[in-house]
Design an enzyme around this catalytic site. Structure first.
Site, PDB file in Angstrom:
ATOM      1  N   CYS A   1       0.831  -1.204   0.000  1.00 55.06           N
ATOM      2  CA  CYS A   1       0.000   0.000   0.000  1.00 55.06           C
ATOM      3  C   CYS A   1       0.869   1.260   0.000  1.00 55.06           C
ATOM      4  O   CYS A   1       1.511   1.555  -0.984  1.00 55.06           O
ATOM      5  CB  CYS A   1      -0.971  -0.043   1.180  1.00 55.06           C
ATOM      6  SG  CYS A   1      -2.359   1.091   0.983  1.00 55.06           S
TER       7      CYS A   1
ATOM      8  N   HIS B   1      -3.747  -5.155  -0.072  1.00 55.57           N
ATOM      9  CA  HIS B   1      -3.401  -5.760   1.216  1.00 55.57           C
ATOM     10  C   HIS B   1      -3.561  -7.282   1.117  1.00 55.57           C
ATOM     11  O   HIS B   1      -4.665  -7.796   1.299  1.00 55.57           O
ATOM     12  CB  HIS B   1      -4.317  -5.218   2.318  1.00 55.57           C
ATOM     13  CG  HIS B   1      -3.962  -3.836   2.756  1.00 55.57           C
ATOM     14  ND1 HIS B   1      -3.115  -3.573   3.810  1.00 55.57           N
ATOM     15  CD2 HIS B   1      -4.332  -2.622   2.277  1.00 55.57           C
ATOM     16  CE1 HIS B   1      -2.984  -2.268   3.957  1.00 55.57           C
ATOM     17  NE2 HIS B   1      -3.713  -1.667   3.033  1.00 55.57           N
TER      18      HIS B   1
ATOM     19  N   GLU C   1      -2.715  -9.387   3.226  1.00 49.59           N
ATOM     20  CA  GLU C   1      -2.892  -9.953   4.572  1.00 49.59           C
ATOM     21  C   GLU C   1      -4.204  -9.539   5.220  1.00 49.59           C
ATOM     22  O   GLU C   1      -4.433  -9.837   6.392  1.00 49.59           O
ATOM     23  CB  GLU C   1      -1.741  -9.501   5.465  1.00 49.59           C
ATOM     24  CG  GLU C   1      -1.890  -8.146   6.137  1.00 49.59           C
ATOM     25  CD  GLU C   1      -2.070  -6.944   5.209  1.00 49.59           C
ATOM     26  OE1 GLU C   1      -2.602  -5.923   5.668  1.00 49.59           O
ATOM     27  OE2 GLU C   1      -1.653  -7.023   4.023  1.00 49.59           O
TER      28      GLU C   1
END
Length: 1362
Positions: free
Chosen positions: A297, A381, A383
């Protein structure tokens, strides 16, 4: 290098950078509630009014809540995670899904690594939350409070009202872009509150921690994570994968010595405000060899700024859980979670950088990667706690890259290669091939090579291949000394069979490799031990839900018996850390179990007891994997014999013939999964047991090294496995390597075969009278052949002839179905001759179904064998009038693999030449096809060729003249790797002289059948028919027969009669030496002494001769190798029996009987002559008395006990015989000395097995010298070769431990399977080293000295002083 390098792809244009649209939030003209204050939200041109719950008595309620940017997020779950995401710092978050708070909020609690189990940070970072409906009664097992309660506890103002049109608000943001907004308390004038643009503040500084903090301090990989607003789950993902994570503030000065990898987190705001972060990253990333870097990001945007790319503000950003991103290169689309308002302009990426992911909706860049350095980042993202986590594997990619970089493959300067030692059953010439390939690969990379291998007969120990060769035992003690002296920085353990593997494991355990900083290249020792230790292997397979056959490991006889009783009989017993099934076998009851296990523990400290799966199919895959996890299956093979027979003992077919698509890919996928899980780097093979009635399978074993099957697969596919494995051991990625056949396509592929390959083992059990001919789980074969055809039948019959030149093919007459023994027993019991019992059974009318019941050989193979038997009957129908046979019957016979001799036996009594003439008249001729690894899909100018009758045209043209060299054929006792050394040496010398070369050979274990050794390799039969076919097509300058041992010599006269140009000694003189009668008569003519002799005419006269000269007498057939059927007769009974054997072996050639002289010294002479003039002589003396075959004897050179007078007489005899036979090229003489007399016993007008020994010991390459002589080049005479001061001792390598019942007493027929040689300042030092090289262990106590007769007492007394 990252594991996902991609091809170029067009880059979309960047959207224009939008500006904020001011958006006001005020509290005017809204009805009041008893417990709540109300709010209204207005834009400059439009307004949307709503109310929200917020307690009126909240003292923390400020007049101005926030004046910040307003964004929307489309995720349908994950509000606790979103609110605690630091990336939402100073933003009013609108959730597009209207029903929020349904599952409440859990109680905050610590999870793994001291991180919050439920939230992404320690507090809420969003300025405000706008939702459509708030659930007042949440329902979920984890819920501790409602969303409203949690927000009030967190001092959060949230405008909420049931029925608010969040969709309308979202559309406004979509149309106007991300807007600035105000949230104003009732009674406060909106005009009094100025707008505050959060993008003008350094929000990262506000959310970043102030001091470094370590998570998972026990982790092995040191990761520094820059906290730009890091989410807990990013830390968790790193820690879960074994990292020690140090989270540092956004402006922390970075030192690459403090970490193994750098992670750049997500965060809020404009990346251009993080100038300190950018500069710090630049110092560690923009260097020649950076540590791996991974950004997410904001981290992605910061890495882009570091490399000089540009970022821009998006209109409203991407925030949601369903953003599709396309991976460049594979075009796979992944669903991702995102939360960002800035993007990277891909047009500004510098050279050597590429787009990694692209948003499928708006075409914005979602990731970048460096083409060569370990640097990459993604905008999404992977995760995200609320999911999806389709790409969470990027953390694995990152940490694998960190691990690789940490172990940073520094290309070694000097590599130690461990060889396999002397050839033995289970460990033969395949390791000469694989070791030679490895050295070749290392030299191409300009790496110095040091080889330890006492096998003096191999190509790999030749001068000019390895930079240094140590002829020493491959034991930890000797290898340690070499490491200490040479100081290599790398070692290859997987190219020398089990000998090298076991030595390497022991060196690792002793700490020698670590002490001297020697890195194991390729497969780590830990992975090797996983495959060798059965218990560990089973556990590793269970980890990935794969299964091995029910099995137990045992350390004692008692444990093994108990294991067998638990598993249930029958069981298979195997030795751990053993090769070729040494010490293995099937036990059907307790008594057999105790016997078998007791024998096994003589070779190992651990035995494996497996539940028997007899009758299942045995399938094998050869797998290649590099350090970057690129993995391919190069070849799959199927055993014709069912499970229960060692794969080295079985007839093997490549590719598999009886698997369907699902089974093939099921086992392929499993192979890749297993090899990846074990962490093997290089080449290995995996063996399966497959239920023939279902898709059930078990993994039998994995060999984490090059093996016999590896050599076979290399030759079967044209894919040089050992060469590739050595390159991969240097850290070179598989896709970077070229397919050495096409020279254009990558080596990262799976070969396509448009032909069938059949491997058949060679046994020499007839040499061992008391050894059972049954075959099973322990190897007894001494060699193997490989045949190539366009049909199974063609390759199958070729292979059977290759194994034994006296066999015509699938012959029913070799082993008829016995009338004395139950035929079913002969078919049920695997033996070295069972395949011919099958032929006889088919001839006798057995059905395929009946044969399947008895043998469990798959119906498909049995039907193919029946095709051969049926066509043989058809041929026999024309034996009264061959002219009536249609051409198509002949053509079909050739396509089914029938040889001319085989057809002649069935049809024509006049012999194979008549068949040859008939088929040539009918234009039934073979064509030449290439093995190109790609089934002709890509252009391939390969020189790897075979002959077939399934074709209309040849793949090659026959224009340039070549010199043709005939190889040695199958390895057998008496003809092994030493003859391959000679053939390869001849080819190399011819190429040095500028000649184009052709090699004809069919042994997959040899270096000579490596297609880059010659200009054209014909992988085909060494028979008169095939050599003549090749000769007529190629029209070579000549054929060299003298370099391949006995097999080429046997066809010399047949080729000569067809006017073939034989280079070197005339075939007529070859016949004068090979024909025992002619040779003995020649010696008498020129006055050279020999033992008294007589040609066999009948048994009566033979008995009379023996009675006249006195027993013992020696029976000697002609044209044989390794003393085949040669025996010492001590009585009339012996004589009659041995004469029958000799006549059977030498049907068309004379058998000679001679007086056997006892207690004589035997002397070997190797020489080179030119037109009869001897130019080089090498003399070796036997340690044992005459009567022990020279291949089984211990040889010493230069001789230590031969006086000058005897040496002169030897030279005189050599010159006389060389002159009489007009030798041009190599020849070998054997003499015996007794009572000051020299007698000649044999002459071979070809190279001998001692040529490599004397050449390497005395420093003159006799093969190179002979090659130049054969081609007519003038060479300088060498004379008697005396060496350079060192003494060499050659010691035989026996394999008696694998042949239960073998008589270990040596005699005139050779029984050794290999040889080793070592050097020393004297014969004693050299002899001791050589004995240790064969596996001999010096006893520590209880030594018996047997000194024999009184004649050697003086020697014994003198030896006490040594």
């Amino acid at each position: 290098m990252i594991k996902f390098l991609n091809d170029n792809l067009s880059v979309p244009a960047s959207p224009a950078s939008p500006q904020y649209s001011p958006y006001k939030i005020n509290l005017e003209n809204v009805p009041k509630f008893d417990r709540y204050k109300s709010f209204s939200l207005k834009a400059k041109t439009d307004s949307i009014e709503f109310s929200c719950k917020h307690s009126s008595n909240n003292n923390h309620l400020k007049k101005v809540i926030y004046c910040v940017s307003t964004v929307f997020q489309t995720g349908m779950v994950g509000y606790p995670e979103a609110l605690t995401d630091p990336s939402y710092k100073s933003q009013i978050l609108t959730l597009t899904y209207p029903l929020i708070g349904n599952y409440g909020v859990p109680e905050d609690e610590d999870g793994e690594f001291g991180l919050s189990k439920w939230f992404e940070s320690s507090k809420i970072h969003a300025a405000a939350l706008i939702v459509g409906e708030l659930s007042e009664n949440p329902s979920h097992w984890s819920s501790a409070k409602s969303l409203d309660q949690w927000l009030r506890e967190q001092e959060m103002v949230v405008p909420l009202k049931p029925g608010v049109d969040t969709r309308c608000l979202t559309k406004k943001i979509r149309e106007k872009g991300t807007m600035l907004g105000k949230l104003v308390v009732e009674g406060t004038s909106a005009s009094d509150v100025p707008f505050d643009n959060p993008d003008t503040r350094n929000l990262v500084k506000e959310v970043s921690m102030k001091e470094p903090k370590v998570f998972n301090p026990e982790g092995t990989l040191r990761i520094t994570a820059i906290d730009c607003g890091i989410k807990y789950n990013q830390i968790r993902c790193l820690c879960q994968r074994g990292a020690r994570v140090t989270v540092v503030p956004w402006d922390y000065p970075l030192d690459s010595n403090e970490f193994d990898g750098l992670f750049i987190s997500n965060g809020p705001g404009n990346p251009e405000y993080c100038k300190e972060t950018v500069e710090n990253i630049r110092k560690v990333a923009c260097v020649e060899n950076p540590k791996p870097v991974f950004g997410i990001c904001l981290g992605h945007q910061l890495l882009s700024l570091v490399i000089g790319a540009k970022t821009y503000k998006m209109k409203y950003g991407n925030r949601g859980h369903n953003q599709p991103c396309i991976h460049k290169g594979t075009n796979r689309c992944f669903i991702t979670s995102q939360n960002h308002g800035f993007a990277v302009d891909p047009k500004t990426l510098p050279e050597d950088w590429d787009v990694l992911f692209t948003n499928a909706n708006d075409q914005t860049s979602e990731g970048i990667v460096h083409n060569h350095k370990p640097l990459f980042s993604v905008q999404f993202h992977p995760e995200h706690m609320a999911g999806p986590t389709d790409l969470v594997g990027l953390f694995d990619v990152f940490l694998d890259t960190v691990k690789d970089a940490k172990e940073a493959f520094v290309r070694p300067r000097k590599v130690l290669v461990l060889g396999s030692g002397g050839l033995s059953i289970g460990q033969a010439g395949e390791f000469d091939y694989s070791g030679s390939q490895a050295i070749k690969a290392l030299k191409e990379e300009n790496i110095q090579t040091v080889l330890i291998n006492p096998n003096i007969a191999t190509v790999q120990t030749s001068k000019g291949l390895a930079d240094k060769v140590y002829f020493l035992p491959i034991t930890p003690e000797y290898v340690t000394q070499v490491i200490k002296n040479e100081r290599p920085d790398g070692v290859l353990l997987t190219f020398g069979g089990q000998t090298a593997l076991n030595c390497g494991v022991e060196l690792t355990k002793q700490g020698v490799l670590e002490k001297y900083k020697v890195r194991v290249l390729g497969t780590p020792v830990a992975s090797i031990e996983m495959t060798e230790d059965r218990k560990i292997f089973v556990e590793k397979m269970e980890e990935i839900n794969e299964h091995v056959a029910p099995s137990e490991a045992a350390m004692s006889v008692e444990q093994a018996v108990a294991a067998a009783e638990r598993l249930g009989y029958p069981v298979l017993v195997r030795s751990a850390f053993a090769l070729g099934g040494l010490g293995s076998g099937f036990a059907n009851n307790r008594e057999e179990m105790i016997t078998l296990v007791t024998q096994a523990f003589a070779h190992t400290s651990q035995v494996l007891v497996d539940k028997s799966l007899k009758g299942w199919k045995e399938i094998e895959y050869e797998v290649v994997r590099d350090a970057y996890d690129n993995c391919v299956t190069v070849c799959n093979m199927e055993n014709i014999d069912p499970l229960g027979i060692h794969t080295g003992e079985s007839i093997v077919v490549a590719p598999s013939q009886t698997l369907n698509d699902y089974e093939y890919n099921m086992l392929r996928n499993t192979a890749i999964k297993v090899i990846r899980h074990l962490g093997i780097v290089g080449e290995c093979n995996i063996q399966y047991a497959l239920n023939p009635e279902s898709e059930q399978y078990y993994i039998i074993e994995v060999n984490a090294r090059l093996s016999r099957s590896s050599a076979l697969a290399s030759k079967a596919t044209g894919y040089p496995l050992a060469y590739v494995a050595a390159k991969l051991g240097l850290g070179i990625p598989l896709p970077v390597l070229k397919n050495s056949v096409t020279n254009s396509t990558t080596a990262n592929f799976e070969p396509s075969l448009d032909y069938c390959v059949v491997k058949v083992p060679r046994w020499d059990l007839s040499k061992f009278l008391r050894v059972s001919t049954k075959i099973g789980s322990s190897m007894k074969s001494v060699g193997e052949v490989m045949a190539i055809g366009r049909s199974f039948e063609e390759a199958f019959q070729k292979a059977l002839r290759m194994v034994d030149e006296n066999c015509v093919g699938f012959d029913h007459t070799i082993k008829p179905v016995s009338e004395e023994v139950c035929p079913s027993v002969e078919l049920q019991t695997p033996t070295d001759k069972r395949i011919f019992v099958l032929a006889a059974a088919l001839r006798a009318g057995y059905t395929v179904e009946r044969l399947y019941e008895l043998t469990k050989i798959d119906h498909w193979f049995l039907h193919k064998m029946k095709n051969i038997a049926d066509h043989e009957k058809l041929l026999e129908a024309y034996n009264q009038d061959e002219s009536a046979m249609p051409p198509e019957v002949m053509r079909k016979a050739k396509q089914l693999g029938f040889s001319d001799k085989q057809i002649a036996q069935a049809v024509i009594n006049s012999g194979l030449l008549a068949v040859r003439k008939m088929r040539r008249d009918w234009k039934i001729l073979p064509v030449v096809k290439q093995i190109d690894t790609v089934a002709a899909e890509w252009p391939a100018y390969t020189n790897y060729l075979y002959l077939t009758y399934h074709g209309s045209e040849s793949d090659v043209v026959f224009e340039q003249p070549h010199v043709m060299v005939i190889g040695s054929g199958v390895y057998r006792i008496g003809s092994s790797v030493e003859f391959d050394w000679c053939a390869v040496g001849c080819i190399i010398e011819l190429r040095k002289m500028g000649y184009k070369t052709i090699m004809v050979n069919y042994n997959p274990e040899t270096v000579s059948t490596d297609y880059d050794m010659c200009d054209r390799l014909y992988f085909d039969e060494i028979s008169f028919e095939v050599v003549m076919d090749i000769y007529e097509m190629e029209n070579p300058e000549g054929i060299i027969l003298s370099m391949g041992g006995q097999l080429p010599n046997n066809i010399a006269m047949s080729l000569h009669r067809q006017q073939c140009r034989i280079l070197g000694t005339s075939p007529e003189f070859i016949d004068s030496a090979e024909n025992r009668f002619k040779f003995s008569r020649m010696l008498d003519t020129i006055g050279i002494s020999q033992p008294r002799w007589k040609e066999l005419s009948d048994t009566e006269s033979a008995v009379g001769f023996c009675e006249t000269v006195g027993y013992p007498c020696l029976v000697r057939p002609s044209y044989v190798l390794s003393g085949a059927a040669m025996n010492v007769a001590y009585s009339d009974t012996d004589l009659e029996k041995y004469l029958r054997n000799a006549v059977a072996v030498s049907k068309e050639r004379p058998v000679v009987i001679s007086k056997f002289i006892q207690e004589a010294k035997e002397i070997d002479v190797d020489a080179v002559a030119c037109d009869g003039v001897v130019i080089a002589i090498a003399v070796s003396e036997h340690v044992e008395n005459a009567g022990v075959h020279s291949g089984d004897a211990t040889l010493v050179t230069p001789p230590q006990d031969i006086n000058q007078k005897t040496m002169e007489r030897i030279k005189m005899i050599v010159h006389a015989i060389g002159q009489e036979l007009q030798v041009t090229g190599p020849f070998n003489l054997q003499l015996i000395a007794k009572d000051d007399q020299l007698k000649v016993i044999e002459c071979n007008v070809r190279v001998s097995r001692s040529f490599p020994f004397v050449s390497k010991t005395l420093g003159v390459d006799l093969v190179a010298l002979a090659t130049r002589v054969i081609l007519g080049e003038e060479v300088e005479a060498v004379g008697l070769m005396k060496g350079n001061g060192i003494v060499g001792v050659k010691v035989p390598q026996f394999s008696f431990s694998r042949l239960a019942g073998a008589d270990v007493v040596l005699g005139v027929e050779m029984t050794s399977t290999g040889e080793v040689a070592c050097f020393g300042e004297n014969r004693y030092e050299a002899y001791l080293k050589a004995m240790l090289s064969t596996g001999f262990k010096i006893p520590k106590k209880n030594i018996l000295l047997s000194i024999g007769s009184f004649k050697v007492v003086d020697y014994f007394i003198a030896s006490r002083l040594i």
